[in-house]
Design a protein around this motif. Structure first.
Motif, PDB file in Angstrom:
ATOM      1  N   GLY A 207       6.145  -5.841  17.553  1.00 53.89           N
ATOM      2  CA  GLY A 207       5.788  -5.258  16.763  1.00 53.89           C
ATOM      3  C   GLY A 207       6.729  -4.642  16.012  1.00 53.89           C
ATOM      4  O   GLY A 207       6.653  -4.193  15.333  1.00 53.89           O
ATOM      5  N   LEU A 208       8.027  -4.869  16.082  1.00 59.83           N
ATOM      6  CA  LEU A 208       9.019  -4.990  15.039  1.00 59.83           C
ATOM      7  C   LEU A 208       9.377  -5.390  13.916  1.00 59.83           C
ATOM      8  O   LEU A 208       9.080  -5.515  12.967  1.00 59.83           O
ATOM      9  CB  LEU A 208      10.468  -5.562  15.423  1.00 59.83           C
ATOM     10  N   TYR A 209       8.520  -7.117  13.862  1.00 57.15           N
ATOM     11  CA  TYR A 209       7.913  -8.133  12.881  1.00 57.15           C
ATOM     12  C   TYR A 209       6.848  -7.371  11.995  1.00 57.15           C
ATOM     13  O   TYR A 209       6.766  -7.475  10.720  1.00 57.15           O
ATOM     14  CB  TYR A 209       7.685  -8.790  13.192  1.00 57.15           C
ATOM     15  N   LEU A 210       6.014  -6.802  12.484  1.00 58.87           N
ATOM     16  CA  LEU A 210       4.792  -6.185  11.585  1.00 58.87           C
ATOM     17  C   LEU A 210       4.631  -4.733  11.064  1.00 58.87           C
ATOM     18  O   LEU A 210       4.384  -4.757  10.358  1.00 58.87           O
ATOM     19  CB  LEU A 210       3.191  -6.142  13.314  1.00 58.87           C
ATOM     20  N   ASP A 211       5.744  -3.805  12.008  1.00 58.73           N
ATOM     21  CA  ASP A 211       6.271  -3.151  11.510  1.00 58.73           C
ATOM     22  C   ASP A 211       6.781  -3.101  10.066  1.00 58.73           C
ATOM     23  O   ASP A 211       7.046  -2.373   8.807  1.00 58.73           O
ATOM     24  CB  ASP A 211       7.796  -2.372  12.226  1.00 58.73           C
ATOM     25  N   GLY A 212       7.783  -4.511   9.730  1.00 61.63           N
ATOM     26  CA  GLY A 212       8.530  -5.242   9.099  1.00 61.63           C
ATOM     27  C   GLY A 212       6.947  -5.137   7.883  1.00 61.63           C
ATOM     28  O   GLY A 212       6.440  -4.985   6.425  1.00 61.63           O
ATOM     29  N   VAL A 213       5.977  -5.840   8.437  1.00 58.40           N
ATOM     30  CA  VAL A 213       4.945  -6.270   7.359  1.00 58.40           C
ATOM     31  C   VAL A 213       3.961  -5.217   6.711  1.00 58.40           C
ATOM     32  O   VAL A 213       3.893  -5.477   5.627  1.00 58.40           O
ATOM     33  CB  VAL A 213       3.777  -7.360   8.925  1.00 58.40           C
ATOM     34  N   ALA A 214       4.122  -4.284   7.982  1.00 58.82           N
ATOM     35  CA  ALA A 214       3.427  -2.858   6.807  1.00 58.82           C
ATOM     36  C   ALA A 214       4.148  -2.280   5.852  1.00 58.82           C
ATOM     37  O   ALA A 214       3.376  -2.017   5.167  1.00 58.82           O
ATOM     38  CB  ALA A 214       3.261  -1.900   8.390  1.00 58.82           C
ATOM     39  N   ALA A 215       5.618  -2.336   5.990  1.00 58.54           N
ATOM     40  CA  ALA A 215       6.293  -1.447   5.461  1.00 58.54           C
ATOM     41  C   ALA A 215       5.965  -2.772   4.063  1.00 58.54           C
ATOM     42  O   ALA A 215       6.085  -1.689   2.574  1.00 58.54           O
ATOM     43  CB  ALA A 215       7.821  -1.621   5.279  1.00 58.54           C
ATOM     44  N   PHE A 216       6.159  -3.657   3.688  1.00 49.41           N
ATOM     45  CA  PHE A 216       5.733  -5.008   2.530  1.00 49.41           C
ATOM     46  C   PHE A 216       4.648  -4.857   2.148  1.00 49.41           C
ATOM     47  O   PHE A 216       5.078  -5.193   0.956  1.00 49.41           O
ATOM     48  CB  PHE A 216       6.192  -6.086   3.673  1.00 49.41           C
ATOM     49  N   ILE A 217       3.718  -4.583   2.843  1.00 49.75           N
ATOM     50  CA  ILE A 217       2.513  -4.739   1.832  1.00 49.75           C
ATOM     51  C   ILE A 217       2.706  -2.583   2.126  1.00 49.75           C
ATOM     52  O   ILE A 217       1.808  -3.143   0.169  1.00 49.75           O
ATOM     53  CB  ILE A 217       1.394  -4.321   3.189  1.00 49.75           C
ATOM     54  N   GLU A 218       3.277  -2.161   1.502  1.00 46.29           N
ATOM     55  CA  GLU A 218       3.255  -1.222   1.124  1.00 46.29           C
ATOM     56  C   GLU A 218       3.905  -1.174   0.121  1.00 46.29           C
ATOM     57  O   GLU A 218       3.503  -1.040  -1.514  1.00 46.29           O
ATOM     58  CB  GLU A 218       3.675   0.131   2.545  1.00 46.29           C
ATOM     59  N   ARG A 219       5.431  -1.670   0.029  1.00 46.63           N
ATOM     60  CA  ARG A 219       5.572  -1.651  -1.074  1.00 46.63           C
ATOM     61  C   ARG A 219       4.957  -2.200  -2.582  1.00 46.63           C
ATOM     62  O   ARG A 219       5.187  -2.573  -3.368  1.00 46.63           O
ATOM     63  CB  ARG A 219       6.935  -2.680  -0.666  1.00 46.63           C
ATOM     64  N   ARG A 220       4.938  -3.742  -1.826  1.00 47.00           N
ATOM     65  CA  ARG A 220       3.705  -4.378  -2.660  1.00 47.00           C
ATOM     66  C   ARG A 220       2.472  -4.094  -3.238  1.00 47.00           C
ATOM     67  O   ARG A 220       2.037  -4.226  -4.013  1.00 47.00           O
ATOM     68  CB  ARG A 220       3.395  -5.840  -2.010  1.00 47.00           C
ATOM     69  N   THR A 221       1.490  -3.560  -2.620  1.00 45.97           N
ATOM     70  CA  THR A 221       0.776  -2.680  -2.804  1.00 45.97           C
ATOM     71  C   THR A 221       0.338  -1.027  -3.700  1.00 45.97           C
ATOM     72  O   THR A 221      -0.642  -0.689  -4.299  1.00 45.97           O
ATOM     73  CB  THR A 221      -0.573  -2.689  -2.173  1.00 45.97           C
ATOM     74  N   VAL A 222       1.280  -0.292  -3.592  1.00 46.90           N
ATOM     75  CA  VAL A 222       1.775   1.330  -3.215  1.00 46.90           C
ATOM     76  C   VAL A 222       2.558   1.113  -4.188  1.00 46.90           C
ATOM     77  O   VAL A 222       2.436   1.657  -5.347  1.00 46.90           O
ATOM     78  CB  VAL A 222       2.136   1.937  -1.860  1.00 46.90           C
ATOM     79  N   GLY A 223       3.712   0.058  -4.265  1.00 45.65           N
ATOM     80  CA  GLY A 223       4.853   0.288  -5.247  1.00 45.65           C
ATOM     81  C   GLY A 223       6.043   1.893  -4.574  1.00 45.65           C
ATOM     82  O   GLY A 223       5.426   2.698  -3.929  1.00 45.65           O
ATOM     83  N   PRO A 224       6.954   1.550  -4.831  1.00 47.55           N
ATOM     84  CA  PRO A 224       8.132   3.006  -4.633  1.00 47.55           C
ATOM     85  C   PRO A 224       7.467   4.414  -5.593  1.00 47.55           C
ATOM     86  O   PRO A 224       6.751   4.180  -6.597  1.00 47.55           O
ATOM     87  CB  PRO A 224       9.066   3.012  -5.790  1.00 47.55           C
ATOM     88  N   GLU A 225       7.717   5.503  -4.825  1.00 43.84           N
ATOM     89  CA  GLU A 225       7.138   6.544  -5.905  1.00 43.84           C
ATOM     90  C   GLU A 225       7.852   7.158  -6.661  1.00 43.84           C
ATOM     91  O   GLU A 225       9.231   6.549  -6.915  1.00 43.84           O
ATOM     92  CB  GLU A 225       7.812   7.760  -4.072  1.00 43.84           C
TER      93      GLU A 225
END
Length: 249
Positions: free
Chosen positions: A231-249
């Protein structure tokens, strides 16, 4: 088809593309036969029991006959590590990436636990065998709709494979240790830490001790620990996906 001479020797062996040394009568074995027989020996007697002679005897052949297909014990172990991953569960399409990777991890761990000796085989490189590549492909497919580029997908999957093998190896050994001495994981451990872990030298650890984390029958739950880590690893992946695809606000 790529010419066999252009392939590394291990790849040619795993894919049945290496020409068999031909001596005497027509060959009666295949590399797949040898891999399956070696896995059967390891499942029944452990990895230490596997030898070219024992595998040959299981197949009703001479040891020298095996050397027409497999050059060494190291090559035999390579074949076994791929054969151990031959069981392929149904991984349906259309799942979200997190559910898909969770099922992928559970399926692969379940298969490897049926062959616990795989944890003793050294890992010398990235996946190249047909079964290893099937699992690699399915994990990459799970990330197909995430918006990650292909290099990022590979990085995520290789990180998950690293987590998975660490969990497998530690889980087997810790489970065996807990079965032998459960108290070493609970009160005995806590009492020992209380005596040797000086608060000035180990302040963070002492906060854990003071919180009573190691009191009583703490036990060791491989499934719970593994699910928490995944779960911790996938939480990190989720944050990585958001950062890569959405970018910083």
């Amino acid at each position: 088809m790529t010419d066999e001479t252009e392939l590394p020797g291990q790849v040619a062996l795993l894919w049945g593309l290496r020409e068999t040394v031909r001596r005497g009568r027509k060959p009666s074995l295949t590399v797949a036969d040898i891999a399956r027989a070696a896995v059967e020996v390891a499942d029944a007697e452990g990895l230490a029991a596997v030898s070219m002679a024992k595998v040959a005897a299981r197949l009703g052949n001479s040891t020298m006959a095996l050397y027409r297909y497999v050059k060494s014990k190291d090559e035999l172990l390579l074949l076994m590590s791929d054969e151990a991953m031959a069981e392929r569960p149904d991984l349906p399409d259309g799942l979200d990436w997190r559910t898909a990777l969770t099922l992928w991890t559970q399926g692969l761990l379940a298969g490897l636990r049926r062959h616990p000796w795989t944890a003793q085989i050294p890992i010398s490189g990235p996946p190249v065998g047909p079964n290893n590549l099937w699992w690699f492909d399915r994990a990459l497919r799970a990330l197909g709709d995430t918006g990650l580029d292909e290099g990022d997908k590979v990085g995520v999957v290789m990180g998950l494979i690293t987590f998975l093998h660490g969990r497998l190896r530690l889980g087997i050994e810790l489970s065996a240790g807990y079965a032998e001495n459960p108290e070493a994981f609970g009160g005995q451990y806590g009492r020992a830490l209380t005596r040797v872990a000086d608060a000035h030298r180990y302040p963070a650890l002492n906060k854990v001790i003071a919180a009573g984390v190691f009191e009583g029958d703490v036990g060791y739950d491989e499934e719970a620990d593994g699910a928490f880590g995944l779960g911790l690893y996938l939480d990190g992946v989720a944050a990585f996906i958001e950062r890569r695809t959405v970018g910083p606000e």
